[in-house]
Design a protein around this motif. Sequence first.
Motif, PDB file in Angstrom:
ATOM      1  N   GLU B  68       0.835  -1.196   0.000  1.00  0.00           N
ATOM      2  CA  GLU B  68       0.000   0.000   0.000  1.00  0.00           C
ATOM      3  C   GLU B  68       0.874   1.251   0.000  1.00  0.00           C
ATOM      4  OE1 GLU B  68      -3.661   1.849   2.596  1.00  0.00           O
ATOM      5  OE2 GLU B  68      -2.967  -0.188   3.056  1.00  0.00           O
ATOM      6  N   VAL B  69       1.827   1.252   0.966  1.00  0.00           N
ATOM      7  CA  VAL B  69       2.806   2.335   1.051  1.00  0.00           C
ATOM      8  C   VAL B  69       4.174   1.692   0.835  1.00  0.00           C
ATOM      9  CG1 VAL B  69       3.920   3.881   2.717  1.00  0.00           C
ATOM     10  CG2 VAL B  69       1.423   3.813   2.553  1.00  0.00           C
ATOM     11  N   CYS B  70       5.110   2.371   0.181  1.00  0.00           N
ATOM     12  CA  CYS B  70       6.387   1.723  -0.153  1.00  0.00           C
ATOM     13  C   CYS B  70       7.219   1.433   1.094  1.00  0.00           C
ATOM     14  CB  CYS B  70       7.189   2.558  -1.157  1.00  0.00           C
ATOM     15  SG  CYS B  70       8.091   3.929  -0.439  1.00  0.00           S
ATOM     16  N   ASP B  71       8.158   0.494   0.942  1.00  0.00           N
ATOM     17  CA  ASP B  71       9.000   0.050   2.057  1.00  0.00           C
ATOM     18  C   ASP B  71       9.789   1.193   2.683  1.00  0.00           C
ATOM     19  OD1 ASP B  71       8.269  -2.587   1.904  1.00  0.00           O
ATOM     20  OD2 ASP B  71       9.856  -3.113   0.477  1.00  0.00           O
ATOM     21  N   ILE B  72      10.133   2.171   1.868  1.00  0.00           N
ATOM     22  CA  ILE B  72      10.956   3.272   2.374  1.00  0.00           C
ATOM     23  C   ILE B  72      10.093   4.201   3.228  1.00  0.00           C
ATOM     24  CG2 ILE B  72      12.393   5.246   1.700  1.00  0.00           C
ATOM     25  CD1 ILE B  72      12.965   3.533  -0.942  1.00  0.00           C
ATOM     26  N   LYS B  77      12.758   3.642  10.606  1.00  0.00           N
ATOM     27  CA  LYS B  77      14.136   4.095  10.851  1.00  0.00           C
ATOM     28  C   LYS B  77      14.568   5.214   9.902  1.00  0.00           C
ATOM     29  CE  LYS B  77      15.738  -0.293  12.743  1.00  0.00           C
ATOM     30  NZ  LYS B  77      16.202  -1.600  12.254  1.00  0.00           N
ATOM     31  N   ARG B  78      13.787   5.455   8.834  1.00  0.00           N
ATOM     32  CA  ARG B  78      14.207   6.483   7.881  1.00  0.00           C
ATOM     33  C   ARG B  78      13.758   7.854   8.382  1.00  0.00           C
ATOM     34  NH1 ARG B  78      16.116   3.491   2.968  1.00  0.00           N
ATOM     35  NH2 ARG B  78      16.342   5.598   2.150  1.00  0.00           N
ATOM     36  N   ASP B  79      14.614   8.841   8.172  1.00  0.00           N
ATOM     37  CA  ASP B  79      14.350  10.200   8.635  1.00  0.00           C
ATOM     38  C   ASP B  79      13.341  10.878   7.703  1.00  0.00           C
ATOM     39  OD1 ASP B  79      14.348  12.794   9.449  1.00  0.00           O
ATOM     40  OD2 ASP B  79      16.532  13.014   9.522  1.00  0.00           O
ATOM     41  N   LYS B  80      12.120  11.055   8.201  1.00  0.00           N
ATOM     42  CA  LYS B  80      11.044  11.599   7.346  1.00  0.00           C
ATOM     43  C   LYS B  80      11.197  13.091   7.085  1.00  0.00           C
ATOM     44  CE  LYS B  80       8.734   7.653   7.225  1.00  0.00           C
ATOM     45  NZ  LYS B  80       9.628   6.839   8.068  1.00  0.00           N
ATOM     46  N   ASN B  81      12.106  13.735   7.824  1.00  0.00           N
ATOM     47  CA  ASN B  81      12.307  15.169   7.623  1.00  0.00           C
ATOM     48  C   ASN B  81      13.232  15.491   6.466  1.00  0.00           C
ATOM     49  OD1 ASN B  81      10.918  17.016   9.501  1.00  0.00           O
ATOM     50  ND2 ASN B  81      11.725  15.601  11.029  1.00  0.00           N
ATOM     51  N   VAL B  82      13.952  14.467   6.005  1.00  0.00           N
ATOM     52  CA  VAL B  82      14.868  14.688   4.891  1.00  0.00           C
ATOM     53  C   VAL B  82      14.284  14.018   3.650  1.00  0.00           C
ATOM     54  CG1 VAL B  82      17.218  14.412   4.052  1.00  0.00           C
ATOM     55  CG2 VAL B  82      16.793  14.653   6.507  1.00  0.00           C
ATOM     56  N   ILE B  83      13.959  14.824   2.662  1.00  0.00           N
ATOM     57  CA  ILE B  83      13.333  14.301   1.452  1.00  0.00           C
ATOM     58  C   ILE B  83      14.217  14.564   0.240  1.00  0.00           C
ATOM     59  CG2 ILE B  83      11.303  14.397  -0.060  1.00  0.00           C
ATOM     60  CD1 ILE B  83       9.669  15.374   2.299  1.00  0.00           C
ATOM     61  N   CYS B  84      14.602  13.494  -0.419  1.00  0.00           N
ATOM     62  CA  CYS B  84      15.402  13.629  -1.634  1.00  0.00           C
ATOM     63  C   CYS B  84      14.455  13.611  -2.828  1.00  0.00           C
ATOM     64  CB  CYS B  84      16.393  12.482  -1.702  1.00  0.00           C
ATOM     65  SG  CYS B  84      17.378  12.502  -3.187  1.00  0.00           S
ATOM     66  N   ILE B  85      14.537  14.633  -3.660  1.00  0.00           N
ATOM     67  CA  ILE B  85      13.605  14.766  -4.783  1.00  0.00           C
ATOM     68  C   ILE B  85      14.234  14.234  -6.063  1.00  0.00           C
ATOM     69  CG2 ILE B  85      12.268  16.424  -6.161  1.00  0.00           C
ATOM     70  CD1 ILE B  85      12.249  18.179  -3.619  1.00  0.00           C
ATOM     71  N   LEU B  86      13.569  13.239  -6.663  1.00  0.00           N
ATOM     72  CA  LEU B  86      14.117  12.566  -7.841  1.00  0.00           C
ATOM     73  C   LEU B  86      13.146  12.617  -9.001  1.00  0.00           C
ATOM     74  CD1 LEU B  86      15.495   9.422  -5.992  1.00  0.00           C
ATOM     75  CD2 LEU B  86      16.847  11.287  -6.943  1.00  0.00           C
ATOM     76  N   GLU B  87      13.697  12.431 -10.204  1.00  0.00           N
ATOM     77  CA  GLU B  87      12.859  12.476 -11.397  1.00  0.00           C
ATOM     78  C   GLU B  87      11.997  11.222 -11.525  1.00  0.00           C
ATOM     79  OE1 GLU B  87      15.043  12.858 -15.048  1.00  0.00           O
ATOM     80  OE2 GLU B  87      13.280  12.522 -16.289  1.00  0.00           O
ATOM     81  N   GLY B 103      17.294   9.227   4.498  1.00  0.00           N
ATOM     82  CA  GLY B 103      16.055   9.993   4.452  1.00  0.00           C
ATOM     83  C   GLY B 103      15.018   9.267   3.612  1.00  0.00           C
ATOM     84  N   VAL B 104      14.017   9.998   3.185  1.00  0.00           N
ATOM     85  CA  VAL B 104      13.005   9.416   2.304  1.00  0.00           C
ATOM     86  C   VAL B 104      13.084  10.106   0.934  1.00  0.00           C
ATOM     87  CG1 VAL B 104      11.470   8.649   4.137  1.00  0.00           C
ATOM     88  CG2 VAL B 104      11.284  10.997   3.284  1.00  0.00           C
ATOM     89  N   TYR B 105      12.190   9.743   0.031  1.00  0.00           N
ATOM     90  CA  TYR B 105      12.255  10.283  -1.330  1.00  0.00           C
ATOM     91  C   TYR B 105      10.960  10.959  -1.722  1.00  0.00           C
ATOM     92  CZ  TYR B 105      16.259   7.166  -1.637  1.00  0.00           C
ATOM     93  OH  TYR B 105      17.444   6.538  -1.408  1.00  0.00           O
ATOM     94  N   HIS B 106      11.050  11.740  -2.787  1.00  0.00           N
ATOM     95  CA  HIS B 106       9.843  12.202  -3.444  1.00  0.00           C
ATOM     96  C   HIS B 106      10.091  12.102  -4.944  1.00  0.00           C
ATOM     97  CE1 HIS B 106       5.908  14.096  -3.243  1.00  0.00           C
ATOM     98  NE2 HIS B 106       6.246  14.629  -4.406  1.00  0.00           N
ATOM     99  N   VAL B 107       9.304  11.243  -5.608  1.00  0.00           N
ATOM    100  CA  VAL B 107       9.525  10.993  -7.032  1.00  0.00           C
ATOM    101  C   VAL B 107       8.578  11.865  -7.858  1.00  0.00           C
ATOM    102  CG1 VAL B 107       9.484   9.244  -8.849  1.00  0.00           C
ATOM    103  CG2 VAL B 107      10.216   8.620  -6.534  1.00  0.00           C
ATOM    104  N   LEU B 108       9.159  12.707  -8.696  1.00  0.00           N
ATOM    105  CA  LEU B 108       8.352  13.663  -9.465  1.00  0.00           C
ATOM    106  C   LEU B 108       7.650  13.011 -10.652  1.00  0.00           C
ATOM    107  CD1 LEU B 108      10.774  16.737  -9.572  1.00  0.00           C
ATOM    108  CD2 LEU B 108       8.860  16.335  -7.998  1.00  0.00           C
ATOM    109  N   ASN B 109       8.191  11.885 -11.115  1.00  0.00           N
ATOM    110  CA  ASN B 109       7.675  11.262 -12.341  1.00  0.00           C
ATOM    111  C   ASN B 109       7.625  12.237 -13.505  1.00  0.00           C
ATOM    112  OD1 ASN B 109       7.265   8.518 -11.686  1.00  0.00           O
ATOM    113  ND2 ASN B 109       5.551   9.126 -10.365  1.00  0.00           N
ATOM    114  N   GLY B 110       8.722  12.941 -13.678  1.00  0.00           N
ATOM    115  CA  GLY B 110       8.823  13.883 -14.785  1.00  0.00           C
ATOM    116  C   GLY B 110       9.559  15.145 -14.360  1.00  0.00           C
ATOM    117  N   LEU B 111       9.814  15.988 -15.321  1.00  0.00           N
ATOM    118  CA  LEU B 111      10.465  17.270 -15.049  1.00  0.00           C
ATOM    119  C   LEU B 111       9.694  18.345 -15.801  1.00  0.00           C
ATOM    120  CD1 LEU B 111      14.231  16.283 -15.551  1.00  0.00           C
ATOM    121  CD2 LEU B 111      13.064  16.679 -13.373  1.00  0.00           C
ATOM    122  N   ILE B 112       9.704  19.551 -15.258  1.00  0.00           N
ATOM    123  CA  ILE B 112       9.022  20.648 -15.944  1.00  0.00           C
ATOM    124  C   ILE B 112       9.723  20.914 -17.278  1.00  0.00           C
ATOM    125  CG2 ILE B 112       8.454  23.123 -15.828  1.00  0.00           C
ATOM    126  CD1 ILE B 112       8.563  22.789 -12.716  1.00  0.00           C
TER     127      ILE B 112
END
Lengths: 201, 201
Positions: B68-72, B77-87, B103-112
């Motif tokens: 439902e929600v990804c393993d990360i 144990k992962r620091d939710k305050n640090v978000i790495c933004i990826l394409e 930390g955790v991630y945020h996947v944009l699924n694209g770029l402007i």
Amino acid sequence: MKSYPDVLADLINCFRKLPGIGEKSAERMALSLLELSTDDVETFAASMIDSKNNLHTCPICGHITDKEVCDICSNEKRDKNVICILEDYKSVFAFEKAGNYNGVYHVLNGLISPIDDINPEDINLASLVERVSKLDKPELIIALKSTIEGETTTLYIKKIFEGKNVEISRLSYGIPMGTEIDYLDEITLDRALNDRKKISE
Amino acid sequence: MKSYPDVLADLINCFRKLPGIGEKSAERMALSLLELSTDDVETFAASMIDSKNNLHTCPICGHITDKEVCDICSNEKRDKNVICILEDYKSVFAFEKAGNYNGVYHVLNGLISPIDDINPEDINLASLVERVSKLDKPELIIALKSTIEGETTTLYIKKIFEGKNVEISRLSYGIPMGTEIDYLDEITLDRALNDRKKISE
């Protein structure tokens, strides 16, 4: 390290089962597959199963085919008196790609190898003898690799047809196209020398 | 030239749909596949369909997952305050393999990309704003490629969070490991110079 979701890790493992596919390539291919449309993935999966289930060996020559008899054996334009003897069906595709051969094939599906306990009766030889016996003017071209197994098999075939009025040749050994002479291994060089071709009149 | 049986030709075409797979590789892989056991081929086909059907994007970060929600995101144990933004999610796997990021991630699924008519609302940005707004001490690490699209997106994200007490950094540009300086392109060299790091006290 667990970074891939389970279903994806399974898929990567499947790709890794293909020879020559390392971890990196398997990952790349599995991820690429996800980018295909659902239709394409379903077609792909179905195609795998179709290929595996519908291909069988041709009862005449031992090549793989999805018909009763393979396209080459059933092609009336091919010279049935000339039979090229190959280790496996992959070699048939290689020959067909080269495109200059108009005879038919006989696929042994293996080579004689006493060390591995593979004897003449374990490979597709009996049907060759029967096939040749029905021909008027049979010619055999033996195209097996130049290893101990390849040469043992070549000699064995030569012996079977001795005194039976069958013309037998083998492919020449020699220098592959584009290779520098000084990079050649000694055995290849020695064989190229033995198989040398007269070019003077 | 028709040398492959139809089902096999179809399978080769499927392999060719994978990016980076040319004709020769596709043929080699299709032929290798035939050498797997029927069980293995069926598992492979099922695994393809499973992966395609069961993987979806994590509602929190946009990474792919079969849960439902990804393993990360679900890892305490992962620091939710640090978000790495990826394409894309492929970059997540690359980061996870490197293994040093907690930390955790945020996947944009694209770029402007105004040229391709991809605007901020077309990529996974709205949920980032919401996500960051719930954090105590948010830190964003932008890890996008150094193209016009990557930099436009980086600047846009920087602008969104301006004055909102969010620490933002981007990955450094510079010399890849093991590369000779004299082989570097001018832009990389120029950026490595701009991103230079003080090593004196």
